[in-house]
Design a protein around this motif. Structure first.
Motif, mmCIF file in Angstrom:
data_model
loop_
_atom_site.group_PDB
_atom_site.id
_atom_site.type_symbol
_atom_site.label_atom_id
_atom_site.label_comp_id
_atom_site.label_asym_id
_atom_site.label_seq_id
_atom_site.Cartn_x
_atom_site.Cartn_y
_atom_site.Cartn_z
ATOM 1 N N SER A 61 -50.862 30.778 31.604
ATOM 2 C CA SER A 61 -50.672 29.449 31.019
ATOM 3 C C SER A 61 -51.937 28.638 31.272
ATOM 4 N N VAL A 62 -52.256 27.763 30.340
ATOM 5 C CA VAL A 62 -53.456 26.936 30.469
ATOM 6 C C VAL A 62 -53.081 25.470 30.305
ATOM 7 N N GLY A 63 -53.841 24.618 30.982
ATOM 8 C CA GLY A 63 -53.667 23.178 30.828
ATOM 9 C C GLY A 63 -54.564 22.651 29.713
ATOM 10 N N ARG A 64 -54.892 21.394 29.789
ATOM 11 C CA ARG A 64 -55.751 20.781 28.773
ATOM 12 C C ARG A 64 -57.200 20.825 29.202
ATOM 13 N N LEU A 65 -58.083 21.026 28.237
ATOM 14 C CA LEU A 65 -59.509 20.909 28.481
ATOM 15 C C LEU A 65 -59.973 19.600 27.867
ATOM 16 N N VAL A 66 -60.235 18.620 28.734
ATOM 17 C CA VAL A 66 -60.756 17.323 28.309
ATOM 18 C C VAL A 66 -62.199 17.223 28.764
ATOM 19 N N LEU A 67 -63.092 17.008 27.814
ATOM 20 C CA LEU A 67 -64.518 16.886 28.107
ATOM 21 C C LEU A 67 -64.881 15.403 28.126
ATOM 22 N N ASP A 68 -65.333 14.954 29.277
ATOM 23 C CA ASP A 68 -65.678 13.541 29.447
ATOM 24 C C ASP A 68 -67.171 13.327 29.222
ATOM 25 N N PRO A 69 -67.555 12.202 28.601
ATOM 26 C CA PRO A 69 -68.979 11.923 28.384
ATOM 27 C C PRO A 69 -69.693 11.672 29.709
ATOM 28 N N THR A 70 -70.914 12.201 29.827
ATOM 29 C CA THR A 70 -71.737 12.015 31.020
ATOM 30 C C THR A 70 -73.157 11.674 30.566
ATOM 31 N N GLU A 71 -74.050 11.540 31.535
ATOM 32 C CA GLU A 71 -75.447 11.277 31.195
ATOM 33 C C GLU A 71 -76.105 12.475 30.522
ATOM 34 N N ARG A 72 -75.484 13.631 30.652
ATOM 35 C CA ARG A 72 -76.015 14.845 30.041
ATOM 36 C C ARG A 72 -74.880 15.595 29.342
ATOM 37 N N GLY A 73 -74.531 15.134 28.170
ATOM 38 C CA GLY A 73 -73.475 15.776 27.395
ATOM 39 C C GLY A 73 -72.090 15.470 27.924
ATOM 40 N N TYR A 74 -71.184 16.400 27.710
ATOM 41 C CA TYR A 74 -69.786 16.277 28.122
ATOM 42 C C TYR A 74 -69.467 17.350 29.167
ATOM 43 N N ARG A 75 -68.584 16.988 30.111
ATOM 44 C CA ARG A 75 -68.151 17.945 31.130
ATOM 45 C C ARG A 75 -66.639 17.882 31.291
ATOM 46 N N GLY A 76 -66.054 19.032 31.648
ATOM 47 C CA GLY A 76 -64.623 19.090 31.924
ATOM 48 C C GLY A 76 -64.264 20.453 32.473
#
Length: 314
Positions: free
Chosen positions: A41-56
């Protein structure tokens, strides 16, 4: 650049994945029989904005539904090309090729064998090197499957997931499709000339200022420069700064992967052998290529991927 050279360098410098994912050695075979089975099972992948692209990060849970202790591996298809990174807790991983230009990675589930009924959680980090937007976005096509043992072809279970990009205002509402560039937008420029100065050992050495620019967000591992023309006896002796050794007629642009709009300046070190006659040595030409998974990515404007300069010894 040949595909063989590209893959050798890719193994050393693969964007986030090279430093973050170790190539797995084959594991021992899973025990035969015993009612082996699992689900994922997998949860959600939310990519948050950062100073260098998006991370999550994507949470994953594997459950042993069989009747025997055993180990499992998970195969992950990234939803954004070039975005997959760390597995946590750490565990051996290996690349399994591309699917629709996106990487497929197989990783052992961390820890010892799972007992019947045991559930184990892990997470996978992602970084998308694209400019944060004021609207939410979504990328589909991610998938996680669980296999008995190390990449056993019999998939026990699979689940799909999306990557959701949070807007710069913090919203995830009404996402628009994220469309990644398929062509590179790279360019190179150099100083007009390089002068090599005589050294104590009789050789000549000099520095050539170089600037590489990157636009767009096409998937790439690194940018690579080949000297398609060099004056007789002249060799590339490295770069400053330097990530990897040069190969006398080529080098990797230092600094790893690029963000859209990034410009990087550095020096290319040149050397001429002892016995070189002082004076004008000729013209050199550099060809810039974008590398992804060991292959050259087509560039939207190939005209600005070459630069020429004069070389002199004095």
């Amino acid at each position: 650049m040949t595909t063989r050279t590209g893959r050798r360098l890719a193994a050393l410098l693969l964007g986030p994945a090279a430093a973050l994912l170790a190539f797995a050695a084959p594991a021992a075979a899973a025990p035969a029989g015993g009612g082996l089975d699992a689900d994922v099972s997998v949860g959600r992948l939310v990519l948050d904005p950062t100073e260098r692209g998006y991370r999550g990060s994507l949470p994953i849970t594997v459950t042993n539904r069989g009747a025997a202790d055993t180990y499992f591996s998970v195969t992950i298809v990234e939803p954004v090309a070039g975005s997959i990174g760390h597995l946590s807790p750490d565990s051996p991983c290996g690349f399994q090729g591309l699917q629709d230009n996106r990487r497929v990675v197989n990783c052992l589930v961390p820890g010892p064998d799972l007992k019947p009924g045991e559930r184990r959680s892990l997470s996978v980090a992602f970084q998308a090197l694209t400019t944060p937007q004021d609207v939410a976005m979504i990328a589909t096509g991610g998938e996680v499957s669980v296999n008995v043992g190390d990449g056993n072809p019999a998939i026990a279970d699979r689940e799909s997931f999306d990557a959701r990009f949070r807007s710069t205002s913090g919203s995830l509402r009404d996402p628009v499709p994220y469309v990644q560039d398929s062509q590179a937008r790279a360019s190179i420029s150099t100083a007009a000339a390089a002068t090599l100065v005589r050294q104590e050992d009789g050789s000549y050495q000099g520095r050539l200022p170089v600037t590489v620019r990157w636009a767009g967000d096409a998937a790439h591992d690194f940018l690579f420069v080949e000297a398609t023309t060099l004056p007789a006896g002249v060799r590339i002796w490295g770069t400053d700064p330097q990530d990897l050794p040069s190969f006398f007629t080529n080098f990797v642009v230092p600094g790893g992967r690029f963000m859209p709009g990034e410009e990087r300046s550095f020096a290319v070190l040149l050397r001429a052998e002892p016995g070189t006659v002082p004076g004008d040595l000729g013209t050199a030409i550099f060809q810039l290529d974008t590398q992804w998974d060991g292959n050259v990515v087509a560039d939207a404007d190939p005209a600005d991927n070459t630069a020429s300069f004069a070389v002199a010894a004095g």
